[in-house]
Write a protein that holds these residues in place. Structure first.
Motif, PDB file in Angstrom:
ATOM      1  N   ASN A  51     -32.213  37.653 -87.560  1.00 60.25           N
ATOM      2  CA  ASN A  51     -32.073  36.681 -86.263  1.00 60.25           C
ATOM      3  C   ASN A  51     -31.868  37.846 -85.228  1.00 60.25           C
ATOM      4  OD1 ASN A  51     -31.570  34.796 -84.314  1.00 60.25           O
ATOM      5  ND2 ASN A  51     -29.269  35.113 -84.526  1.00 60.25           N
TER       6      ASN A  51
ATOM      7  N   PHE B 126     -40.704  35.877 -88.041  1.00 58.71           N
ATOM      8  CA  PHE B 126     -39.356  36.227 -87.996  1.00 58.71           C
ATOM      9  C   PHE B 126     -38.845  36.582 -89.254  1.00 58.71           C
ATOM     10  CE2 PHE B 126     -39.272  31.944 -89.543  1.00 58.71           C
ATOM     11  CZ  PHE B 126     -38.274  32.014 -90.715  1.00 58.71           C
TER      12      PHE B 126
ATOM     13  N   LEU C 110     -35.731  32.470 -83.649  1.00 60.78           N
ATOM     14  CA  LEU C 110     -36.764  31.822 -84.228  1.00 60.78           C
ATOM     15  C   LEU C 110     -37.050  30.382 -83.433  1.00 60.78           C
ATOM     16  CD1 LEU C 110     -38.977  30.704 -86.267  1.00 60.78           C
ATOM     17  CD2 LEU C 110     -37.127  29.917 -87.722  1.00 60.78           C
TER      18      LEU C 110
END
Length: 527
Positions: A201, A198, A184
């Motif tokens: 991750n 997003f 991000l």
């Protein structure tokens, strides 16, 4: 979009994202040392837990983490206590948070203060009455513009104090470290080409197909159900498998992958189950297998469609009964593992051909997640991935100034990417490593199908070494690709031609000329 933290799989995630502790540890500014950002954690869950801790630490009623969407010059409430509306969007400069995003200053507004930076628009939308406000910029360094704003509302026992200000600033610095360490963080730098997007991750993409993948991944992670991941090679099945594990209740246990296609039939059973001493020639000692190594965690069986019928029978027993026996052994052992499997094969076709057991197939596909090939994810996802890998490899190979020319980016959009995300990743890394300068042109992009004039014609007029000296085979003309890409950038900018021209690196008048040629039917001719 703001969404509530899902307690079903968020419970306990603080062990990985925020150091464990009880509510009284309020003197700690913010404990993030326990985070494992090499994991595919659900970033909404991580950030939501952090905002919860900050609200509790400062004795506030509500908290919000606003992220700066540089493309739209807006703040978006990615994580917030908002039962009334899905998200808040503020123009940079609007309200207290917008002022902080523009100025980089800390703002503390008391209950009775008549502060012109207040905005009543959001209270009117939510019905919530904002009385006191404390907001701090989240940024990498004092000299850099904020990438986010951390804001808390309505101190429960009065106004926010000077000590509260200092503590929020320290917390904001820690949040900046966290954001910058995730995928991000790359989207929060100035000059971004696409709106913020997003979820997990290091898993990049916002197309409709990928949003479906994210939703199924989150639901699967909340359970111990067996998952079957399907999709072409290189489309990210391993990343999704890891995301399922990292966001599950088994996150503290091991994640053990095994590539079934890489092992011969004579070894895969031993690799999975281990062996007893004397089970075969050379078995001088007892050895545990991958199933035992995965106890309490997740066993990822990659390319499970390639295992032999003999191994399939043993896998059926393992998945169905959660029991196994070592090679050469007689003792029945329990397998406390969660199974995630992946294949690029058409299993239904393999069943019809007698190559895959139907009963195993039904055991594996309790939860099925189909990953789309890169060519079906659209130009926006491709651009996000290009920027993601460019940033990653520029940092890894210490080339911070490296960038793509518009012609190189357009060229990447001509390719069908049969090797999917893995092929794109290797292509970008090769370009970053091998390019002779920081500006990566079309000649620096190693896509199969590019033919340099020296190779095609033994030299000739196009051998100057510039981008104009190459051509592409088996793809559309560069003019067609350019116009398609211009339309894509305009869509990303909501039709704002000035913003699109800036992103494309051309003047607004040049952009208007190109659009005019497109509309006049001249798209197939040379400019």
């Amino acid at each position: 979009m703001t969404r509530p933290v899902d307690g079903r799989y968020a419970a306990g995630i603080a062990a990985d994202v925020v150091a464990a502790g009880s509510a009284p540890r309020l003197e700690d500014p913010l404990e993030l040392d326990g985070i494992s950002l090499d994991r595919k954690v659900d970033l909404d869950v991580v950030l939501g837990r952090i905002v919860d801790e900050i609200v509790a630490a400062l004795g506030a009623d509500r908290g919000t983490l606003y992220l700066v969407d540089h493309l739209r010059d807006e703040l978006v409430s990615r994580v917030a206590h908002l039962p009334e509306i899905a998200e808040i969007r503020l123009r940079v400069g609007e309200g207290v948070a917008g002022f902080v995003a523009r100025s980089g200053e800390v703002v503390n507004v008391a209950r009775d203060a008549d502060d012109p930076r207040r905005t009543g628009r959001i209270d009117a939308l939510t019905g919530y009455r904002t009385e006191s406000v404390l907001a701090a910029p989240v940024r990498r360094a004092p000299s850099e513009p904020p990438m986010a704003v951390l804001q808390v509302l309505n101190k429960k026992d009065g106004d926010f104090s000077a000590e509260d200000e200092r503590r929020l600033v320290r917390m904001a610095d820690r949040v900046a470290e966290l954001l910058d360490a995730t995928s991000l963080g790359r989207q929060l730098r100035p000059g971004q080409r696409l709106p913020l997007s997003f979820r997990f991750n290091d898993i990049v993409g916002e197309s409709g197909a990928m949003r479906e993948v994210y939703d199924r991944t989150a639901r699967a992670a909340a359970t111990d159900a067996t998952v079957l991941l399907r999709g072409e090679s290189g489309c990210g099945k391993g990343l999704v498998a890891r995301a399922i594990h990292d966001n599950s209740r088994r996150r503290d246990g091991p994640f053990v992958p095994i590539d079934c296609a890489a092992l011969p039939e004579t070894l895969i059973e031993n690799e999975l189950f281990g062996h007893e001493r004397g089970a075969f020639t050379g078995a001088d000692s007892t050895r545990d297998g991958k199933v035992r190594a995965a106890q309490g965690g997740t066993l990822f069986l990659d390319e499970i469609g390639d295992v032999s019928p003999t191994v399939q029978a043993k896998l059926l027993t393992l998945v169905q009964n959660k029991r196994f026996v070592k090679v050469g052994g007689t003792k029945d052992e329990e397998a406390d593992v969660r199974f995630v499997c992946a294949t690029n094969r058409d299993l239904e076709e393999a069943i019809a051909a007698g190559e895959f057991r139907q009963d195993l197939y039904y055991r594996l596909r309790v939860v099925e997640i189909e990953l789309p090939p890169l060519r079906d994810r659209g130009h926006a996802d491709l651009d996000r991935l290009i920027d993601h890998f460019l940033f990653e490899f520029a940092e890894r190979h210490e080339r911070p100034g490296v960038r793509l020319t518009p012609s190189a980016r357009s060229l990447l959009h001509t390719h069908a990417w049969p090797g999917n995300v893995r092929e794109l990743e290797h292509c970008i890394e090769s370009a970053v490593v091998l390019a002779g300068c920081d500006e990566l042109g079309a000649r620096d992009v190693p896509i199969k199908g590019l033919v340099l004039p020296q190779a095609a014609s033994g030299g000739g007029d196009g051998s100057s070494g510039g981008d104009d000296g190459l051509f592409v085979t088996d793809v559309k003309s560069l003019r067609e690709v350019e116009l398609a890409y211009i339309r894509h950038v305009l869509d990303a900018c909501d039709g704002n031609r000035s913003a699109a021209a800036r992103l494309l690196g051309i003047g607004r008048n040049t952009l208007l000329r190109k659009i005019s040629k497109d509309r006049s039917g001249d798209a197939g001719q040379k400019p």
